[in-house]
Motif scaffolding. Sequence first.
Motif, mmCIF file in Angstrom:
data_model
loop_
_atom_site.group_PDB
_atom_site.id
_atom_site.type_symbol
_atom_site.label_atom_id
_atom_site.label_comp_id
_atom_site.label_asym_id
_atom_site.label_seq_id
_atom_site.Cartn_x
_atom_site.Cartn_y
_atom_site.Cartn_z
ATOM 1 N N GLN A 1 1.172 -1.027 0.397
ATOM 2 C CA GLN A 1 0.006 -0.056 0.102
ATOM 3 C C GLN A 1 0.919 1.542 -0.095
ATOM 4 N N LEU A 2 0.432 2.911 -0.975
ATOM 5 C CA LEU A 2 0.748 3.428 -0.626
ATOM 6 C C LEU A 2 0.287 4.965 0.670
ATOM 7 N N VAL A 3 0.773 5.027 0.928
ATOM 8 C CA VAL A 3 0.350 5.930 2.316
ATOM 9 C C VAL A 3 0.839 7.730 2.029
ATOM 10 N N GLU A 4 -0.054 8.458 1.610
ATOM 11 C CA GLU A 4 0.353 10.060 1.993
ATOM 12 C C GLU A 4 -0.067 10.603 2.879
ATOM 13 N N SER A 5 0.374 11.915 3.204
ATOM 14 C CA SER A 5 0.874 12.569 4.427
ATOM 15 C C SER A 5 1.673 14.364 3.716
ATOM 16 N N GLY A 6 1.205 14.839 4.289
ATOM 17 C CA GLY A 6 1.541 15.697 4.265
ATOM 18 C C GLY A 6 0.558 17.221 3.413
ATOM 19 N N GLY A 7 -0.464 17.195 3.656
ATOM 20 C CA GLY A 7 -1.351 17.758 2.576
ATOM 21 C C GLY A 7 -2.206 19.004 3.756
ATOM 22 N N GLY A 8 -2.497 20.364 3.481
ATOM 23 C CA GLY A 8 -3.213 21.294 4.631
ATOM 24 C C GLY A 8 -3.336 22.336 3.518
ATOM 25 N N LEU A 9 -3.831 23.143 4.656
ATOM 26 C CA LEU A 9 -3.925 24.864 3.644
ATOM 27 C C LEU A 9 -2.937 25.394 4.198
ATOM 28 N N VAL A 10 -3.342 26.597 2.316
ATOM 29 C CA VAL A 10 -2.012 27.315 2.528
ATOM 30 C C VAL A 10 -1.985 28.365 1.516
ATOM 31 N N GLN A 11 -1.566 29.217 2.135
ATOM 32 C CA GLN A 11 -1.818 30.524 1.892
ATOM 33 C C GLN A 11 -1.031 30.760 0.391
#
Length: 121
Positions: free
Chosen positions: A3-13
């Motif tokens: 499996q592949l697990v992503e991380s690090g996304g979010g809200l940014v200006q």
Amino acid sequence: QVQLVESGGGLVQPGGSLRLSCAASGSIFSINSMAWYRQAPGKQRELVASIARGDSTNYANSVKGRFTISRDNAKNTVYLQMNSLKPEDTALYYCNADIRARGGRYEYNYWGQGTQVTVSS
């Protein structure tokens, strides 16, 4: 089970930066190419960047000079450093990789679940 697990996304200006990570786990023999795709609402999924096992890279024209893809083969991980983010970069970002499992004869293409990136003031 690979499996592949992503991380690090979010809200940014707008103008800000984010770093996405994608770790492959499971019974892995080898990983060939790895890539990041994105899909914005109402649009088709598109290739953002890809990196071969030998570290050659390819970028969509819309992100050249702003995004950098890299990989750590020892950690089975691919990264996407995103700088100078624009509202049009808002999308669900997916990790993709060609992986051969231990005991397997062939490579198969795998997708992560996606991580949301929202660029907004």
